[in-house]
Design an enzyme around this catalytic site. Sequence first.
Site, PDB file in Angstrom:
ATOM      1  N   SER A 255       0.778  -1.237   0.000  1.00  0.00           N
ATOM      2  CA  SER A 255       0.000   0.000   0.000  1.00  0.00           C
ATOM      3  C   SER A 255       0.813   1.292   0.000  1.00  0.00           C
ATOM      4  O   SER A 255       0.247   2.374  -0.131  1.00  0.00           O
ATOM      5  CB  SER A 255      -0.957   0.016   1.201  1.00  0.00           C
ATOM      6  OG  SER A 255      -0.241   0.041   2.412  1.00  0.00           O
ATOM      7  N   LYS A 300      -5.816   4.472   8.550  1.00  0.00           N
ATOM      8  CA  LYS A 300      -4.715   5.248   7.973  1.00  0.00           C
ATOM      9  C   LYS A 300      -5.015   6.739   7.997  1.00  0.00           C
ATOM     10  O   LYS A 300      -4.121   7.552   8.239  1.00  0.00           O
ATOM     11  CB  LYS A 300      -4.433   4.764   6.553  1.00  0.00           C
ATOM     12  CG  LYS A 300      -3.853   3.359   6.533  1.00  0.00           C
ATOM     13  CD  LYS A 300      -3.510   2.891   5.141  1.00  0.00           C
ATOM     14  CE  LYS A 300      -2.854   1.507   5.200  1.00  0.00           C
ATOM     15  NZ  LYS A 300      -2.445   1.013   3.872  1.00  0.00           N
TER      16      LYS A 300
END
EC number: 3.4.21.53
Length: 362
Positions: A255, A300
């Site tokens: 990611s 996140k």
Amino acid sequence: MPRRTATMLTSTLLLIALLCAGLLIKVPYSEMTPGPTVNTLGDHGGEPVLQISGRKTYPTSGHLNMTTVRVTSAEYNMNVVQAMVGWLGHDNIVVPHDTLYPDGKTEEESTQENAEEFSQSQESAKVAALQELDIPVQTRVVVASVVKDSPSQGRLHAGDVIKSVDGRKIGKPQDVVKAVTGHKPGERVKFTVIPAKEAAAAEKAGKEPTGSKDVSVTTEAAEDDGRAVVGIQAGTDHTFPFDIDIKLADVGGPSAGLMFALGIVDKLTPKDLTGGKFVAGTGTIDEAGKVGPIGGISMKTVGARKKGAQYFLTPEDNCATAAKDTPDGLTLVKVKTIDDARDSLEDIAAGRTGDLPRCSAS
């Protein structure tokens, strides 16, 4: 004993029993929480995250932070009380254990898989960044892995450069699959390859590998559908015109690809990409610069905002989920490609934030 006292005592004992049961009863869940966020333009562990040599680089400012998620281990046994606390919490998520560790995957297997994905994401980020800057990258098809006890074991090796199959030139990994499956099980396939050792030596010397040889492999039937296979996984390898090293330990998964690519672009261009702003983000990236979705997006964004991020580059496919619970003071910017991200960063740096492509919950 007065009735009121007896009732209170009974209720207290019942509550204690329920609490004890909650602590003892295990449930098949795991927990995700915000992990560290690291500036790809800065240092981590005492050394630069991005190290480029052999090419002129330029000063940068601001932040281009990659973000992470912490997860409980495969062996972690959550009890009912912990699950309830997690469900009621805001800065964590409780998910089924199989979501993080499918098919009984062990901690070691998950760590190894994440490490491999992280390594591949770095390679893709480098290619995407250089292509974005119109810097040529040499790409070749290689044997990525050889299945144990397959027809290719001992004949083909990881790192061999595949030049052709049955005399047909190979340009991408899918060409290898098409050539092999065009045979019937039991037929022989001729690979023209440059052995891994020769290829590695040529790459180290900065030269195009030469010295090919022919290798014949007999196909066998795949267990699932009976098609012809030889037991290899084809992939791509690249020769870069200068050295790009990404130094970041204890991080896994794909990611961070987008943020690595943007960090490389920023260091290789005279114009300051962020204008001093604090930008964080996430997203996988392929070699063509396409940004893909990731897991744990809400964790996140929370981690990024706590660190000080003002803007968050969000993969298009994660936008709806992220927008449902956006931390105060954080602007979610939708991106589909590295081009989109770069354009948005230039607008942020210039203060043109009114027309940014923002995420919405719909």
